[in-house]
Motif scaffolding. Sequence first.
Motif, PDB file in Angstrom:
ATOM      1  N   SER A 209      16.309  31.809  80.361  1.00  0.00           N
ATOM      2  CA  SER A 209      16.582  32.535  81.602  1.00  0.00           C
ATOM      3  C   SER A 209      17.189  33.896  81.290  1.00  0.00           C
ATOM      4  CB  SER A 209      17.599  31.787  82.454  1.00  0.00           C
ATOM      5  OG  SER A 209      17.104  30.534  82.827  1.00  0.00           O
ATOM      6  N   LYS A 210      17.210  34.743  82.296  1.00  0.00           N
ATOM      7  CA  LYS A 210      18.070  35.924  82.228  1.00  0.00           C
ATOM      8  C   LYS A 210      19.487  35.418  81.933  1.00  0.00           C
ATOM      9  CE  LYS A 210      19.113  35.711  87.099  1.00  0.00           C
ATOM     10  NZ  LYS A 210      19.123  36.366  88.380  1.00  0.00           N
ATOM     11  N   SER A 211      20.403  36.285  81.562  1.00  0.00           N
ATOM     12  CA  SER A 211      21.735  35.766  81.234  1.00  0.00           C
ATOM     13  C   SER A 211      22.821  36.508  82.001  1.00  0.00           C
ATOM     14  CB  SER A 211      21.995  35.843  79.731  1.00  0.00           C
ATOM     15  OG  SER A 211      22.533  37.097  79.382  1.00  0.00           O
ATOM     16  N   GLU A 212      24.029  36.071  81.788  1.00  0.00           N
ATOM     17  CA  GLU A 212      25.162  36.706  82.461  1.00  0.00           C
ATOM     18  C   GLU A 212      25.554  38.014  81.772  1.00  0.00           C
ATOM     19  OE1 GLU A 212      25.233  34.160  80.490  1.00  0.00           O
ATOM     20  OE2 GLU A 212      26.783  34.621  79.022  1.00  0.00           O
ATOM     21  N   LYS A 213      24.937  38.283  80.610  1.00  0.00           N
ATOM     22  CA  LYS A 213      25.195  39.564  79.940  1.00  0.00           C
ATOM     23  C   LYS A 213      24.419  40.653  80.680  1.00  0.00           C
ATOM     24  CE  LYS A 213      27.652  37.657  76.746  1.00  0.00           C
ATOM     25  NZ  LYS A 213      29.112  37.802  76.797  1.00  0.00           N
ATOM     26  N   TRP A 214      25.100  41.702  81.012  1.00  0.00           N
ATOM     27  CA  TRP A 214      24.509  42.658  81.946  1.00  0.00           C
ATOM     28  C   TRP A 214      23.218  43.305  81.458  1.00  0.00           C
ATOM     29  CZ3 TRP A 214      28.914  45.746  84.823  1.00  0.00           C
ATOM     30  CH2 TRP A 214      29.581  44.842  85.669  1.00  0.00           C
ATOM     31  N   SER A 262       9.980  25.657  73.222  1.00  0.00           N
ATOM     32  CA  SER A 262      10.715  25.827  74.489  1.00  0.00           C
ATOM     33  C   SER A 262      12.211  25.671  74.263  1.00  0.00           C
ATOM     34  CB  SER A 262      10.218  24.849  75.556  1.00  0.00           C
ATOM     35  OG  SER A 262      10.614  23.547  75.253  1.00  0.00           O
ATOM     36  N   LYS A 263      12.596  25.214  73.076  1.00  0.00           N
ATOM     37  CA  LYS A 263      14.023  25.126  72.747  1.00  0.00           C
ATOM     38  C   LYS A 263      14.460  26.386  72.014  1.00  0.00           C
ATOM     39  CE  LYS A 263      14.402  20.198  71.846  1.00  0.00           C
ATOM     40  NZ  LYS A 263      14.528  19.254  70.735  1.00  0.00           N
ATOM     41  N   VAL A 264      15.503  27.011  72.535  1.00  0.00           N
ATOM     42  CA  VAL A 264      16.044  28.212  71.902  1.00  0.00           C
ATOM     43  C   VAL A 264      17.146  27.789  70.938  1.00  0.00           C
ATOM     44  CG1 VAL A 264      17.154  30.440  72.327  1.00  0.00           C
ATOM     45  CG2 VAL A 264      15.551  29.511  74.007  1.00  0.00           C
ATOM     46  N   ILE A 328      21.363  37.908  64.715  1.00  0.00           N
ATOM     47  CA  ILE A 328      21.135  37.063  65.905  1.00  0.00           C
ATOM     48  C   ILE A 328      22.025  35.813  65.836  1.00  0.00           C
ATOM     49  CG2 ILE A 328      19.439  35.603  67.093  1.00  0.00           C
ATOM     50  CD1 ILE A 328      17.294  37.710  66.370  1.00  0.00           C
ATOM     51  N   LYS A 329      22.082  35.204  64.660  1.00  0.00           N
ATOM     52  CA  LYS A 329      22.913  33.990  64.522  1.00  0.00           C
ATOM     53  C   LYS A 329      24.389  34.302  64.774  1.00  0.00           C
ATOM     54  CE  LYS A 329      20.350  31.138  61.255  1.00  0.00           C
ATOM     55  NZ  LYS A 329      20.368  30.577  59.902  1.00  0.00           N
ATOM     56  N   GLU A 330      24.857  35.396  64.205  1.00  0.00           N
ATOM     57  CA  GLU A 330      26.283  35.730  64.346  1.00  0.00           C
ATOM     58  C   GLU A 330      26.652  36.070  65.785  1.00  0.00           C
ATOM     59  OE1 GLU A 330      26.891  38.897  61.532  1.00  0.00           O
ATOM     60  OE2 GLU A 330      26.396  37.518  59.888  1.00  0.00           O
ATOM     61  N   HIS A 331      25.678  36.558  66.554  1.00  0.00           N
ATOM     62  CA  HIS A 331      25.983  36.966  67.934  1.00  0.00           C
ATOM     63  C   HIS A 331      25.322  36.052  68.954  1.00  0.00           C
ATOM     64  CE1 HIS A 331      26.845  40.461  65.478  1.00  0.00           C
ATOM     65  NE2 HIS A 331      27.727  40.766  66.390  1.00  0.00           N
ATOM     66  N   SER A 332      25.006  34.834  68.508  1.00  0.00           N
ATOM     67  CA  SER A 332      24.242  33.951  69.383  1.00  0.00           C
ATOM     68  C   SER A 332      25.110  33.257  70.426  1.00  0.00           C
ATOM     69  CB  SER A 332      23.544  32.892  68.526  1.00  0.00           C
ATOM     70  OG  SER A 332      22.891  31.972  69.348  1.00  0.00           O
ATOM     71  N   ILE A 333      24.593  33.242  71.643  1.00  0.00           N
ATOM     72  CA  ILE A 333      25.149  32.361  72.684  1.00  0.00           C
ATOM     73  C   ILE A 333      23.948  31.630  73.265  1.00  0.00           C
ATOM     74  CG2 ILE A 333      26.301  32.212  74.923  1.00  0.00           C
ATOM     75  CD1 ILE A 333      27.732  34.823  74.309  1.00  0.00           C
ATOM     76  N   VAL A 334      23.951  30.310  73.204  1.00  0.00           N
ATOM     77  CA  VAL A 334      22.877  29.568  73.872  1.00  0.00           C
ATOM     78  C   VAL A 334      23.478  28.719  74.983  1.00  0.00           C
ATOM     79  CG1 VAL A 334      21.118  29.527  72.057  1.00  0.00           C
ATOM     80  CG2 VAL A 334      22.921  27.831  72.032  1.00  0.00           C
ATOM     81  N   ARG A 335      22.761  28.691  76.073  1.00  0.00           N
ATOM     82  CA  ARG A 335      23.226  27.950  77.239  1.00  0.00           C
ATOM     83  C   ARG A 335      22.349  26.721  77.424  1.00  0.00           C
ATOM     84  NH1 ARG A 335      22.355  33.100  76.779  1.00  0.00           N
ATOM     85  NH2 ARG A 335      24.072  34.482  77.223  1.00  0.00           N
ATOM     86  N   ILE A 341      14.648  21.035  76.740  1.00  0.00           N
ATOM     87  CA  ILE A 341      13.204  21.036  76.544  1.00  0.00           C
ATOM     88  C   ILE A 341      12.496  21.872  77.629  1.00  0.00           C
ATOM     89  CG2 ILE A 341      12.807  18.840  77.763  1.00  0.00           C
ATOM     90  CD1 ILE A 341      11.128  19.694  74.497  1.00  0.00           C
ATOM     91  N   GLY A 342      13.159  22.019  78.785  1.00  0.00           N
ATOM     92  CA  GLY A 342      12.639  22.935  79.802  1.00  0.00           C
ATOM     93  C   GLY A 342      11.713  22.316  80.820  1.00  0.00           C
TER      94      GLY A 342
END
Length: 344
Positions: A209-214, A262-264, A328-335, A341-342
């Motif tokens: 999805s879009k995220s809460e990061k602006w 489909s899994k991030v 990417i790993k160091e700054h990763s946030i996954v929700r 699985i989606g």
Amino acid sequence: MKPNMKYKMIGCNDVPNMPWQDKPEDLGAIPVWRYTKNPIIGRNPIPGVARIFNSAVMPYKGKYIGVFRAEQTDGMPFVYLGRSKNGVDWEFDHERVPFVDEEGKEFMPRYAYDPRLVKVEDTYYIIWCQDFYGAAIGMAKTTDFKKFERVENPFLPFNRNAVLFPRKISGNYVMLSRPSDSGHTPFGDIFLSESPDLVYWGKHRHVMSKSEKWWESLKIGGGAAPIETSEGWLLFYHGVTGTCNGYVYSIGGAILDRDNPSKVLYRCSTFLITPEEWYEERGFVPNVCFPCATIHDAATGRIAIYYGAADSYVALAFTTLDDIIDYIKEHSIVRETDTEIGRK
Ligand code: BMA
């Protein structure tokens, strides 16, 4: 492969002559740097075409070939073919790509934009946005870049952004797309669909999805064809924010599960590129960085990202596999909506 590489590209070729510039010493925290001679394609590149942008390229027979969004002098976009010896200097056909339908009859969409070019097995696929009683995804295939045969439109309208994976997964073709509405859609997530034959598509899954990061708070959409790596599918995508002055398009990065994309697995919370150079901030649509392709070399891990800038130019940026995956790993946030699985 360079002996000291931490991660590796899988199923990717060596492209020793790929466009490249070394990392500048004064680079900030984000390990992506722009080509110093950007933009690589300027305005009015060929007669009757005002702008080329949002376009996809790939290595072909020791040189490079690409499908280009060419906005004509009446404002209508169509797909043109281009060739290059070095991936930087391009020569374009002066006519649109001459698609034919399944019976061999001439087929020209009413408009065609944001083409992607992906090779799966021995066939090259072009995927773009076209009119199908509303904006939807068009698709064609070629093996020789002479005959371009359309295949069925994969999805219903409205959907303007699709990216095919470069190999089948569990026996099926896999495509990312972003269902939307008919306008300049103020929403949108990335979904995935599978097909055994490029005609029937199903097993639809939500990817992210879009995220809460602006920087990506309004909508997101697939960008370059994912690169298969030892850590998962590396995806460069676009993230959009809404401002009082219009949309701003930045480039983001995520890593998807190799068997179950489909899994991030990782998703970078910061942008990788956001408009800050004149050719990104100033143009037909200001403040747009829109990735559509990469050229990447398995031997060195070098990656060149091709992106449309301000709906007016094509620009180039560089990174390396190790640098970008670590970042990417160091700054990763996954929700939860990323890692599931989606399917609901
Ligand atoms: C999107 C697409 C892109 C374009 C972007 C910014 O909706 O149409 O082709 O680059 O808007 O205008």
